[in-house]
Write a protein that holds these residues in place. Structure first.
Motif, PDB file in Angstrom:
ATOM      1  N   VAL A 124     -26.023 -12.965  43.907  1.00 25.97           N
ATOM      2  CA  VAL A 124     -26.065 -13.909  45.028  1.00 25.97           C
ATOM      3  C   VAL A 124     -24.672 -14.461  45.293  1.00 25.97           C
ATOM      4  CG1 VAL A 124     -26.657 -15.954  43.613  1.00 25.97           C
ATOM      5  CG2 VAL A 124     -27.282 -15.898  46.031  1.00 25.97           C
ATOM      6  N   MET A 126     -23.168 -17.387  47.358  1.00 31.06           N
ATOM      7  CA  MET A 126     -23.371 -18.596  48.175  1.00 31.06           C
ATOM      8  C   MET A 126     -22.068 -19.384  48.277  1.00 31.06           C
ATOM      9  SD  MET A 126     -26.772 -20.076  46.307  1.00 31.06           S
ATOM     10  CE  MET A 126     -25.934 -20.323  44.769  1.00 31.06           C
ATOM     11  N   SER A 127     -21.488 -19.690  47.099  1.00 31.31           N
ATOM     12  CA  SER A 127     -20.357 -20.619  47.023  1.00 31.31           C
ATOM     13  C   SER A 127     -19.126 -20.071  47.734  1.00 31.31           C
ATOM     14  CB  SER A 127     -19.997 -20.882  45.559  1.00 31.31           C
ATOM     15  OG  SER A 127     -21.131 -21.260  44.840  1.00 31.31           O
ATOM     16  N   GLY A 132     -18.944 -25.833  47.537  1.00 31.99           N
ATOM     17  CA  GLY A 132     -19.598 -25.691  46.233  1.00 31.99           C
ATOM     18  C   GLY A 132     -20.853 -26.542  46.244  1.00 31.99           C
ATOM     19  N   SER A 133     -20.730 -27.786  45.753  1.00 34.42           N
ATOM     20  CA  SER A 133     -21.871 -28.714  45.837  1.00 34.42           C
ATOM     21  C   SER A 133     -22.247 -28.928  47.302  1.00 34.42           C
ATOM     22  CB  SER A 133     -21.512 -30.062  45.200  1.00 34.42           C
ATOM     23  OG  SER A 133     -21.160 -29.876  43.845  1.00 34.42           O
ATOM     24  N   TRP A 157     -16.878 -17.387  43.016  1.00 32.69           N
ATOM     25  CA  TRP A 157     -17.715 -17.524  41.805  1.00 32.69           C
ATOM     26  C   TRP A 157     -18.964 -16.658  41.844  1.00 32.69           C
ATOM     27  CZ3 TRP A 157     -14.172 -19.549  39.226  1.00 32.69           C
ATOM     28  CH2 TRP A 157     -13.524 -20.731  39.556  1.00 32.69           C
ATOM     29  N   SER A 159     -21.378 -14.381  40.455  1.00 37.75           N
ATOM     30  CA  SER A 159     -21.726 -13.750  39.172  1.00 37.75           C
ATOM     31  C   SER A 159     -22.224 -12.338  39.462  1.00 37.75           C
ATOM     32  CB  SER A 159     -22.822 -14.539  38.453  1.00 37.75           C
ATOM     33  OG  SER A 159     -22.353 -15.810  38.114  1.00 37.75           O
ATOM     34  N   PHE A 205     -19.526 -17.160  29.427  1.00 40.89           N
ATOM     35  CA  PHE A 205     -20.107 -16.157  30.327  1.00 40.89           C
ATOM     36  C   PHE A 205     -19.388 -14.816  30.237  1.00 40.89           C
ATOM     37  CE2 PHE A 205     -23.214 -17.955  33.591  1.00 40.89           C
ATOM     38  CZ  PHE A 205     -23.525 -19.078  32.852  1.00 40.89           C
ATOM     39  N   ALA A 362     -23.298 -23.817  37.044  1.00 41.08           N
ATOM     40  CA  ALA A 362     -23.917 -22.751  37.851  1.00 41.08           C
ATOM     41  C   ALA A 362     -25.247 -23.240  38.433  1.00 41.08           C
ATOM     42  CB  ALA A 362     -24.163 -21.523  36.978  1.00 41.08           C
ATOM     43  N   ALA A 365     -24.457 -28.367  40.075  1.00 36.81           N
ATOM     44  CA  ALA A 365     -23.984 -29.200  38.960  1.00 36.81           C
ATOM     45  C   ALA A 365     -25.051 -30.243  38.564  1.00 36.81           C
ATOM     46  CB  ALA A 365     -22.683 -29.892  39.365  1.00 36.81           C
ATOM     47  N   GLN A 384     -24.843 -37.156  51.782  1.00 41.78           N
ATOM     48  CA  GLN A 384     -23.666 -37.308  50.907  1.00 41.78           C
ATOM     49  C   GLN A 384     -22.390 -37.535  51.724  1.00 41.78           C
ATOM     50  OE1 GLN A 384     -24.184 -37.159  47.368  1.00 41.78           O
ATOM     51  NE2 GLN A 384     -26.273 -37.264  48.158  1.00 41.78           N
TER      52      GLN A 384
HETATM   53  C1  LIG Z   1     -20.855 -19.806  35.280  1.00 40.14           C
HETATM   54  C2  LIG Z   1     -20.990 -19.971  36.760  1.00 40.14           C
HETATM   55  C3  LIG Z   1     -21.693 -19.032  37.488  1.00 40.14           C
HETATM   56  C4  LIG Z   1     -21.814 -19.170  38.876  1.00 40.14           C
HETATM   57  N1  LIG Z   1     -22.465 -18.182  39.581  1.00 40.14           N
HETATM   58  C5  LIG Z   1     -22.501 -18.266  40.939  1.00 40.14           C
HETATM   59  C6  LIG Z   1     -23.084 -17.208  41.711  1.00 40.14           C
HETATM   60  O1  LIG Z   1     -23.588 -16.212  41.171  1.00 40.14           O
HETATM   61  N2  LIG Z   1     -23.071 -17.301  43.052  1.00 40.14           N
HETATM   62  C7  LIG Z   1     -22.535 -18.380  43.689  1.00 40.14           C
HETATM   63  O2  LIG Z   1     -22.589 -18.418  44.912  1.00 40.14           O
HETATM   64  N3  LIG Z   1     -21.975 -19.395  43.001  1.00 40.14           N
HETATM   65  C8  LIG Z   1     -21.936 -19.364  41.638  1.00 40.14           C
HETATM   66  N4  LIG Z   1     -21.331 -20.371  40.920  1.00 40.14           N
HETATM   67  C9  LIG Z   1     -20.745 -21.497  41.623  1.00 40.14           C
HETATM   68  C10 LIG Z   1     -21.536 -22.779  41.456  1.00 40.14           C
HETATM   69  O3  LIG Z   1     -22.709 -22.738  42.235  1.00 40.14           O
HETATM   70  C11 LIG Z   1     -20.628 -23.954  41.826  1.00 40.14           C
HETATM   71  O4  LIG Z   1     -19.555 -23.964  40.892  1.00 40.14           O
HETATM   72  C12 LIG Z   1     -21.359 -25.274  41.792  1.00 40.14           C
HETATM   73  O5  LIG Z   1     -22.296 -25.369  42.845  1.00 40.14           O
HETATM   74  C13 LIG Z   1     -20.394 -26.456  41.890  1.00 40.14           C
HETATM   75  O6  LIG Z   1     -19.509 -26.275  42.955  1.00 40.14           O
HETATM   76  P1  LIG Z   1     -17.927 -26.459  42.725  1.00 40.14           P
HETATM   77  O7  LIG Z   1     -17.532 -25.632  41.567  1.00 40.14           O
HETATM   78  O8  LIG Z   1     -17.251 -26.243  44.005  1.00 40.14           O
HETATM   79  O9  LIG Z   1     -17.767 -27.967  42.260  1.00 40.14           O
HETATM   80  P2  LIG Z   1     -17.655 -29.239  43.251  1.00 40.14           P
HETATM   81  O10 LIG Z   1     -18.640 -29.151  44.331  1.00 40.14           O
HETATM   82  O11 LIG Z   1     -16.236 -29.434  43.591  1.00 40.14           O
HETATM   83  O12 LIG Z   1     -18.125 -30.390  42.264  1.00 40.14           O
HETATM   84  C14 LIG Z   1     -17.345 -30.778  41.121  1.00 40.14           C
HETATM   85  C15 LIG Z   1     -17.993 -32.005  40.502  1.00 40.14           C
HETATM   86  O13 LIG Z   1     -17.936 -33.078  41.428  1.00 40.14           O
HETATM   87  C16 LIG Z   1     -19.081 -33.897  41.305  1.00 40.14           C
HETATM   88  N5  LIG Z   1     -19.747 -33.999  42.626  1.00 40.14           N
HETATM   89  C17 LIG Z   1     -19.535 -33.242  43.737  1.00 40.14           C
HETATM   90  N6  LIG Z   1     -20.312 -33.648  44.744  1.00 40.14           N
HETATM   91  C18 LIG Z   1     -21.044 -34.679  44.277  1.00 40.14           C
HETATM   92  C19 LIG Z   1     -22.040 -35.534  44.829  1.00 40.14           C
HETATM   93  N7  LIG Z   1     -22.443 -35.414  46.103  1.00 40.14           N
HETATM   94  N8  LIG Z   1     -22.572 -36.482  44.036  1.00 40.14           N
HETATM   95  C20 LIG Z   1     -22.193 -36.623  42.748  1.00 40.14           C
HETATM   96  N9  LIG Z   1     -21.270 -35.834  42.167  1.00 40.14           N
HETATM   97  C21 LIG Z   1     -20.687 -34.895  42.914  1.00 40.14           C
HETATM   98  C22 LIG Z   1     -19.977 -33.267  40.238  1.00 40.14           C
HETATM   99  O14 LIG Z   1     -19.734 -33.871  38.990  1.00 40.14           O
HETATM  100  C23 LIG Z   1     -19.490 -31.842  40.195  1.00 40.14           C
HETATM  101  O15 LIG Z   1     -19.710 -31.253  38.928  1.00 40.14           O
HETATM  102  C24 LIG Z   1     -21.223 -20.271  39.531  1.00 40.14           C
HETATM  103  C25 LIG Z   1     -20.524 -21.219  38.782  1.00 40.14           C
HETATM  104  C26 LIG Z   1     -20.393 -21.069  37.412  1.00 40.14           C
HETATM  105  C27 LIG Z   1     -19.625 -22.104  36.624  1.00 40.14           C
END
Ligand SMILES: Cc1cc2nc3c(=O)[nH]c(=O)nc-3n(C[C@H](O)[C@H](O)[C@H](O)COP(=O)(O)OP(=O)(O)OC[C@H]3O[C@@H](n4cnc5c(N)ncnc54)[C@H](O)[C@@H]3O)c2cc1C
Length: 386
Positions: A124, A126-127, A132-133, A157, A159, A205, A362, A365, A384
């Motif tokens: 998948v 998505m990110s 991300g979030s 990201w 996987s 991982f 993953a 968060a 948000q």
């Molecule tokens: C091992 C691993 C596998 C993954 N596999 C996939 C995959 O197969 N496909 C894919 O599409 N993605 C994948 N991802 C990506 C993953 O979905 C994102 O890393 C995750 O959604 C967080 O997004 P970000 O890294 O941009 O962190 P950010 O969105 O920048 O967030 C960082 C931190 O900020 C805080 N934060 C952000 N927004 C808020 C809020 N509104 N309220 C409170 N706190 C907040 C949280 O503490 C969060 O941990 C993977 C990530 C990892 C680590």
């Protein structure tokens, strides 16, 4: 309410445990060294053993069992390592489930049976770098041109990136803002205009490849639409099941570590007696057991209450959030209780701690899960952005 597994479920669990321990333990150690994911031959072997598509309907090549059965198997594989369990995860709770639930019948028939037989691995995407979030900020586009769809954008990201055979790509498919414009498209590796970034080097991982995915005028047939614009809610419904899979992978890091440590503390002697004879060790062990049991029960509740449909956002988020948090804690205790051996790469405990951390990022968060939980509790969404 009966918290015991029935005879068939116990037999399935025992078969998965035996296969995973005997066949996969040495492979997991090898994968950790090389970083190479399970081969296609091994994935086909999983299928032959009945460990892929466990909860996929039989008409699409699955075993037609329930979500609970799939998660029971996933935990046994996950105890060995995230990497060896990942194909089970992808086939039972991964993006292929969105295809199976929501795509056209033709696309379902084209994709799902091949996933269940181990011929096709689907990842998948998505990110994105800026989404991300805040996933609904994604900007990758899929524009309709006659019978074709043209994709442009950058994913992060992913996987399975560059290793999976096909990708469910979340993209913007209309000019509607936010979630309303988002749909998903099935894109096979090798489609012109699709390329991959270098493999990421992650904290854990190992053996679950991760890379950027680039789309530059990447053209696929219009039939490859999984859900059109407006289908984001459906994608998130399928994700409720993925969340239970994520929770199970986190749990497996904790339960695998706990099993290891229970044996270790009875064998390891210090001050002339096994370290289990120290009350501090007993209390630590009990705390680990309580957390593992509680996480498993939350996951099983979400799976059982869903029957064979999709779990609720509340129960799946509670399960993921709790399992993600306790996995980090329990794996940390395991490293500590095993002393220098826990910290050594010659033993799998430190790897489980590193993998446990990743499962809490993953799939959304931990704090995002908490926002989901509060939102489901009070029955309204929290913007948000304002
Ligand atoms: C091992 C691993 C596998 C993954 N596999 C996939 C995959 O197969 N496909 C894919 O599409 N993605 C994948 N991802 C990506 C993953 O979905 C994102 O890393 C995750 O959604 C967080 O997004 P970000 O890294 O941009 O962190 P950010 O969105 O920048 O967030 C960082 C931190 O900020 C805080 N934060 C952000 N927004 C808020 C809020 N509104 N309220 C409170 N706190 C907040 C949280 O503490 C969060 O941990 C993977 C990530 C990892 C680590």
């Amino acid at each position: 309410m009966d918290f015991r597994l029935n005879d068939e479920q116990l037999a399935l669990q025992a078969a998965a445990r035996r296969y995973a321990r005997e066949r996969l333990t040495p492979l997991a150690a090898e994968i950790e060294k090389t970083g190479e994911p399970p081969t296609h031959a091994l994935i086909r072997e999983y299928a032959a053993q009945g460990f892929l598509g466990i909860n996929v309907p039989e008409r699409y090549g699955g075993l037609g069992l329930g979500n609970l059965e799939a998660l029971i198997v996933l935990e046994e594989f996950g105890k060995i390592s995230s990497a060896v369990a990942f194909p089970v995860f992808e086939s039972c709770v991964g993006p292929v489930r969105a295809v199976e639930r929501f795509a056209s019948e033709a696309l379902r028939q084209r994709v799902v049976p091949k996933v269940c037989s181990g011929e096709l691995v689907v990842a998948v995407s998505m990110s994105e770098p800026q989404a991300g979030s805040a996933l609904t900020d994604l900007t990758t586009r899929a524009v309709v041109r006659g019978d074709a769809l043209v994709l442009d954008g950058t994913k992060r990201w992913c996987s399975g990136g560059d290793h999976a055979d096909a990708y469910v790509v979340y993209c913007r498919m209309s000019d509607a803002p936010g979630a309303k414009g988002i749909g998903a498209v099935f894109v096979e590796k090798g489609t012109p205009g699709m390329t991959f970034g270098a493999q990421e080097s992650l904290m854990g991982f190992r053996g679950v490849p991760s890379s950027d995915v680039f789309f530059d005028q990447c053209t696929v047939a219009r039939d490859n639409i999984v859900v059109p614009a407006g289908g984001f809610r459906k994608l998130m419904e399928a994700f409720d099941l993925e969340r239970c899979g994520n929770a199970t992978m986190a749990l497996a890091q904790a339960s695998g570590s706990l099993e290891e440590v229970v044996g270790y503390v009875q064998e390891r002697e210090q001050f002339g007696k096994p370290i289990i004879d120290f009350q501090a060790v007993q209390l630590r062990l009990a705390e680990m057991q309580i957390r593992v049991d509680a996480a498993r029960l939350l996951i099983w509740r979400a799976a059982s209450n869903a029957q064979d449909g999709l779990p609720s956002v509340l129960e799946s988020s509670v399960a993921k959030c709790f399992a993600n948090e306790i996995a980090r804690e329990v794996c940390g205790h395991a490293v500590q209780l095993m002393g220098g051996y826990g910290y050594s790469k010659d033993y799998p405990v430190e790897r489980r701690l590193r993998d446990a951390w990743g499962w809490g990022i993953a799939g959304g968060a931990i704090d995002i899960q908490k926002v989901n939980i509060a939102s489901a509790m009070v029955g309204r969404r929290f913007d948000q952005r304002r």
